[in-house]
Write a protein that holds these residues in place. Structure first.
Motif, PDB file in Angstrom:
ATOM      1  N   GLY A 143      28.691  15.994  45.380  1.00 24.13           N
ATOM      2  CA  GLY A 143      27.699  14.929  45.436  1.00 24.13           C
ATOM      3  C   GLY A 143      27.328  14.511  46.847  1.00 24.13           C
TER       4      GLY A 143
ATOM      5  N   PRO B 245      29.329  13.598  37.300  1.00 21.41           N
ATOM      6  CA  PRO B 245      28.030  12.894  37.365  1.00 21.41           C
ATOM      7  C   PRO B 245      27.482  12.805  38.776  1.00 21.41           C
ATOM      8  CG  PRO B 245      29.828  11.337  36.996  1.00 21.41           C
ATOM      9  CD  PRO B 245      30.427  12.715  36.868  1.00 21.41           C
ATOM     10  N   GLU B 246      28.340  13.050  39.788  1.00 21.52           N
ATOM     11  CA  GLU B 246      27.884  12.979  41.179  1.00 21.52           C
ATOM     12  C   GLU B 246      26.784  13.988  41.489  1.00 21.52           C
ATOM     13  OE1 GLU B 246      31.749  10.969  40.992  1.00 21.52           O
ATOM     14  OE2 GLU B 246      31.002  12.880  40.228  1.00 21.52           O
TER      15      GLU B 246
ATOM     16  N   GLY C  42      24.175  14.226  40.004  1.00 16.40           N
ATOM     17  CA  GLY C  42      22.935  13.466  39.875  1.00 16.40           C
ATOM     18  C   GLY C  42      22.475  12.838  41.180  1.00 16.40           C
ATOM     19  N   ASN C  43      23.362  12.789  42.189  1.00  9.97           N
ATOM     20  CA  ASN C  43      22.980  12.255  43.493  1.00  9.97           C
ATOM     21  C   ASN C  43      22.107  13.218  44.282  1.00  9.97           C
ATOM     22  OD1 ASN C  43      24.603  10.020  42.938  1.00  9.97           O
ATOM     23  ND2 ASN C  43      26.381  10.876  43.986  1.00  9.97           N
TER      24      ASN C  43
ATOM     25  N   SER D  16      19.177  14.491  44.847  1.00 11.84           N
ATOM     26  CA  SER D  16      17.795  14.185  44.473  1.00 11.84           C
ATOM     27  C   SER D  16      16.810  15.289  44.847  1.00 11.84           C
ATOM     28  CB  SER D  16      17.366  12.871  45.132  1.00 11.84           C
ATOM     29  OG  SER D  16      17.485  12.947  46.551  1.00 11.84           O
TER      30      SER D  16
ATOM     31  N   PRO E 291      25.928  14.603  31.996  1.00 14.04           N
ATOM     32  CA  PRO E 291      25.799  13.319  32.703  1.00 14.04           C
ATOM     33  C   PRO E 291      24.371  12.780  32.633  1.00 14.04           C
ATOM     34  CG  PRO E 291      27.047  14.887  34.027  1.00 14.04           C
ATOM     35  CD  PRO E 291      26.487  15.654  32.866  1.00 14.04           C
ATOM     36  N   SER E 292      24.249  11.512  32.296  1.00 11.06           N
ATOM     37  CA  SER E 292      22.916  10.896  32.229  1.00 11.06           C
ATOM     38  C   SER E 292      22.248  10.862  33.593  1.00 11.06           C
ATOM     39  CB  SER E 292      23.033   9.478  31.661  1.00 11.06           C
ATOM     40  OG  SER E 292      23.897   8.680  32.470  1.00 11.06           O
ATOM     41  N   SER E 293      23.048  10.974  34.661  1.00 13.27           N
ATOM     42  CA  SER E 293      22.491  10.945  36.017  1.00 13.27           C
ATOM     43  C   SER E 293      21.581  12.145  36.285  1.00 13.27           C
ATOM     44  CB  SER E 293      23.620  10.912  37.058  1.00 13.27           C
ATOM     45  OG  SER E 293      24.469  12.048  36.921  1.00 13.27           O
TER      46      SER E 293
ATOM     47  N   SER F 196      19.097  13.048  34.617  1.00 18.61           N
ATOM     48  CA  SER F 196      17.707  12.670  34.370  1.00 18.61           C
ATOM     49  C   SER F 196      17.087  11.951  35.559  1.00 18.61           C
ATOM     50  CB  SER F 196      17.618  11.788  33.124  1.00 18.61           C
ATOM     51  OG  SER F 196      18.356  10.587  33.300  1.00 18.61           O
ATOM     52  N   GLU F 197      17.912  11.602  36.563  1.00 18.67           N
ATOM     53  CA  GLU F 197      17.403  10.932  37.750  1.00 18.67           C
ATOM     54  C   GLU F 197      16.916  11.917  38.805  1.00 18.67           C
ATOM     55  OE1 GLU F 197      17.214   7.587  37.902  1.00 18.67           O
ATOM     56  OE2 GLU F 197      17.984   7.562  35.848  1.00 18.67           O
TER      57      GLU F 197
END
Length: 328
Positions: free
Chosen positions: A160, A181-182, A184-185, A187, A204-206, A208-209
């Protein structure tokens, strides 16, 4: 074939080392990380390198493209990868990169009388599952590809920290546990391939970011639960998630077990509708009674009381006469 010659460790100013698509074998030498601190591109894919990923690779703070895919590497991914300074930065310092490339190769240019603009890096690597040739990838591409090895263990959460990563491919290994989930960081991530491993748990829901994520492949794992929704996640096809028996969601046209609770709410809704129907029925009945009482309250006395009836008939006669005259 064989191992990398140890004399290469004297080449401390190397910017790119590409030994891909050979029959080289043995462990990845630790002196690559200890001596070649200027490396920006390291391509060793398509060989027979074995053993573990040496922690010394984490000394490559300038590395931007690391491709060790299609080898026989085993054990885990080192947590020290957060030391990849260039991969931790969201933008590429182009002026610094160009300076280091041309400065360390200045004698090469002077010897061959070449201008700086004539020098390019031409590298072939996998991009979104397809082999592509890139010119000067050090100026725009940040990628890690460890696919098609025998790596085990988990993905370290330290991944991450690599905020500048554009592509991450860890597919076709024996990695397991939950996906951190990291990730998701990251970007700037455009391509993420974690397929054909043994990951379990939920996605991980992250994820979707990650707005720019164009390719996602989580197929052939042991993931479960609902596929995250929101933003662009609905655009990924079923092939991105297939091979996960306990995964559910719109992308797979598979209803999740928890959605059964929504059906229990329907009787309540029907009860509410029933209350509404009773209300409207009472309203219509009241209007009918009101109309009946008002109508006969007005006409009743006229029809039953003779003076009122005569006066009402005279009024109608005069009204009819006025209408007849007006029409003529």
């Amino acid at each position: 074939m064989g191992g990398l010659p140890s004399t290469l460790k004297n080449c401390s100013n190397l910017i790119m080392l590409d030994v891909g698509e050979n029959m080289l074998s043995g462990p990845i030498p630790s002196w690559i990380g200890e001596s070649m601190h200027q490396l920006i591109i390291l391509n060793m894919r398509g060989n027979n390198f074995s053993g573990n990923l040496p922690n010394h690779l984490c000394y490559l703070k300038h590395i931007q493209l690391l491709d060790l895919s299609r080898n026989k590497l085993s054990k885990g991914i080192p947590t020290c990868l957060k030391n990849f300074t260039a991969l931790s930065e969201k933008s590429i310092n182009r002026s610094d990169t160009i300076y280091r490339v041309y400065w360390y190769n200045r004698s090469y240019y002077e010897f061959d009388s070449l201008s700086l603009g004539d020098y390019t890096f031409d590298v072939t690597c996998m991009w979104k599952g397809v082999e592509h040739g890139f010119r000067n990838p050090e100026l725009f591409l940040k990628s890690i590809d460890l696919s098609s090895n025998n790596l085990t263990g988990e993905i370290p959460k330290e991944v991450g920290y690599l905020l500048g990563l554009v592509s991450l491919n860890l597919s076709r290994n024996n990695l397991s546990r939950e996906i951190p989930p990291e990730i998701g960081n990251l970007s700037l991530l455009d391509s993420l391939d974690l397929s054909r491993n043994h990951f379990f748990g939920q996605i991980p829901s992250s994820f979707s970011e990650i707005d720019g994520l164009g390719k996602l492949d989580l197929s052939d794992n042991s993931l479960s639960g609902r596929i995250p929704s929101g933003r662009h996640f609905e655009t990924f096809e079923a092939s991105s998630f297939e091979g996960n028996v306990n995964l559910c969601g719109e992308q797979l046209n598979k209803t999740c077990p928890g959605e059964g609770e929504q059906t229990t709410a329907k009787p309540q809704e029907s009860a509410v509708n029933g209350d509404d129907s009773v209300f409207y029925e009472a309203l219509y009945m009241s209007l009918g009674i009101g109309y009946f009482i008002g109508f006969w309250g007005f006409l009743g006395p006229i029809l039953l009381w003779l003076p009122w009836r005569n006066a009402y008939m005279r009024f109608l006669n005069r009204l009819t006469g006025y209408i007849y005259v007006w029409l003529l």
